[in-house]
Structures are given as structure tokens and as C-alpha cells.
Design a protein around this motif. Structure first.
Motif, PDB file in Angstrom:
ATOM      1  N   GLU A   1       0.806  -1.228   0.000  1.00 51.42           N
ATOM      2  CA  GLU A   1       0.000   0.000   0.000  1.00 51.42           C
ATOM      3  C   GLU A   1       0.835   1.273   0.000  1.00 51.42           C
ATOM      4  OE1 GLU A   1      -2.749  -0.279   3.241  1.00 51.42           O
ATOM      5  OE2 GLU A   1      -3.934  -1.840   2.244  1.00 51.42           O
ATOM      6  N   ASP A   2       1.916   1.279   0.749  1.00 57.67           N
ATOM      7  CA  ASP A   2       2.717   2.501   0.850  1.00 57.67           C
ATOM      8  C   ASP A   2       3.987   2.444   0.006  1.00 57.67           C
ATOM      9  OD1 ASP A   2       3.976   0.600   2.420  1.00 57.67           O
ATOM     10  OD2 ASP A   2       4.417   1.977   4.072  1.00 57.67           O
ATOM     11  N   HIS A   3       3.931   1.664  -1.103  1.00 56.09           N
ATOM     12  CA  HIS A   3       5.122   1.629  -1.956  1.00 56.09           C
ATOM     13  C   HIS A   3       5.359   3.023  -2.540  1.00 56.09           C
ATOM     14  CE1 HIS A   3       2.198   1.082  -5.276  1.00 56.09           C
ATOM     15  NE2 HIS A   3       3.136   1.648  -6.014  1.00 56.09           N
ATOM     16  N   THR A   4       6.610   3.260  -2.858  1.00 56.54           N
ATOM     17  CA  THR A   4       7.009   4.578  -3.349  1.00 56.54           C
ATOM     18  C   THR A   4       7.506   4.492  -4.783  1.00 56.54           C
ATOM     19  OG1 THR A   4       9.296   4.319  -2.633  1.00 56.54           O
ATOM     20  CG2 THR A   4       7.735   5.226  -0.996  1.00 56.54           C
ATOM     21  N   GLN A   5       7.657   5.640  -5.383  1.00 55.85           N
ATOM     22  CA  GLN A   5       8.251   5.692  -6.718  1.00 55.85           C
ATOM     23  C   GLN A   5       9.698   5.206  -6.663  1.00 55.85           C
ATOM     24  OE1 GLN A   5       6.348   6.519  -9.634  1.00 55.85           O
ATOM     25  NE2 GLN A   5       4.950   6.042  -7.973  1.00 55.85           N
ATOM     26  N   ARG A   6      10.356   5.394  -5.539  1.00 56.42           N
ATOM     27  CA  ARG A   6      11.711   4.866  -5.371  1.00 56.42           C
ATOM     28  C   ARG A   6      11.690   3.337  -5.443  1.00 56.42           C
ATOM     29  NH1 ARG A   6      14.703   6.476  -0.083  1.00 56.42           N
ATOM     30  NH2 ARG A   6      14.625   8.485  -1.105  1.00 56.42           N
ATOM     31  N   ASN A   7      10.710   2.699  -4.762  1.00 51.92           N
ATOM     32  CA  ASN A   7      10.585   1.235  -4.842  1.00 51.92           C
ATOM     33  C   ASN A   7      10.425   0.792  -6.292  1.00 51.92           C
ATOM     34  OD1 ASN A   7       8.472   1.465  -1.976  1.00 51.92           O
ATOM     35  ND2 ASN A   7      10.573   0.727  -1.939  1.00 51.92           N
TER      36      ASN A   7
END
Length: 150
Positions: free
Chosen positions: A52-58
């Protein structure tokens, strides 16, 4: 419908990511190992998209790893596809220079696999411009080493 607990997805994403590194570091990879590495890498990426809280960095890191895996197995077109996605995600999200630089490193590596040395050198130059903006010494050295090995 996805019934998995988001924490489970995150753990699977991390575990798969690390398994890919284990296979990449094995210099005695079999064709079966390489096929498994591709599948595991895609699994890692997919699981990250379910956190749910994945980032663009991930996502940037996931695209970079996909590009590296495809370059290592000699599939330049796929390597280039994911390198370009890495660059787009990193640039659109204004990620740190380290991540965008690695996108261009992946692009250069993909062009090398495709036999396009001229384009590879242009991508490497772009990566070097971002490398010059990386202030963390360890991150700087990591990207510099990968660029030297192109």
C-alpha cells in the motif's frame, strides 16, 4: 481480488529481490537459474506494487533490477524497456540523482547488450552527470563502480 496482507506482499517483495541478487552473484548460473531469476525478479516487482505505501523509489529500483537481470541474460530489448521505465519513474518523481543515474547506467548496459556502443556511451555520460550530484560517498562509489564496469 487480492486477499494478501500488505505486510506479506512487502516481505515477498524483499525476499524475491534478495533471491535475485543471490542468483546474479552466482557466476555458475545455469539456464534454469537465469529463467528462475527473471520470474523471481518480476515477482518482486509485482509484490512491491501491492504494498500500500510503496514509493516511486521502490518502483525505480524494481525497474532497474529488471533491466539488470535482462541485460545479464542477454535480452537487450527487455533490458532497455525496463531501463527507460526506471528513468521515467525516477525523473517524474524527482528522485535523488543516485536513482536517476542508475536508470541511465541500466540504459547504457542495455545498449551494450544490443551492440549499440554509441548510444551506450551517451547513456553512460548521462549517468555520469547524475553521479557528479550524488553526495553520499557509499552511493557515489557504488554507481561509479558500475559505470566503470560497463
Amino acid at each position: 481480488m487480492d486477499n494478501q496482507d500488505p505486510k506479506t506482499h512487502k516481505q515477498f517483495a524483499i525476499d524475491c529481490f534478495n533471491q535475485v541478487w543471490d542468483i546474479l552473484e552466482n557466476k555458475q548460473r545455469s539456464p534454469e537459474d537465469e529463467e528462475n531469476m527473471i520470474h523471481i525478479c518480476h515477482s518482486s516487482f509485482w509484490h512491491w506494487t501491492r504494498v500500500e505505501d510503496h514509493t516511486q523509489r521502490n518502483l525505480s529500483i524494481g525497474y532497474w533490477q529488471l533491466s539488470r537481470v535482462y541485460a545479464v541474460v542477454g535480452q537487450g530489448d527487455q533490458a532497455l524497456r525496463y531501463a527507460k521505465r526506471c528513468i521515467i519513474v525516477g525523473s517524474s518523481a524527482s528522485l535523488e540523482p543516485f536513482y536517476i543515474g542508475y536508470g541511465y547506467e541500466a540504459e547504457a548496459r542495455a545498449y551494450m547488450v544490443l551492440g549499440n556502443k554509441e548510444q551506450a556511451m551517451a547513456s553512460k555520460e548521462n549517468a555520469t552527470r547524475y553521479l557528479d550530484k550524488v553526495t553520499d560517498k557509499e552511493s557515489h562509489q557504488m554507481l561509479a563502480n558500475d559505470l566503470m564496469n560497463l
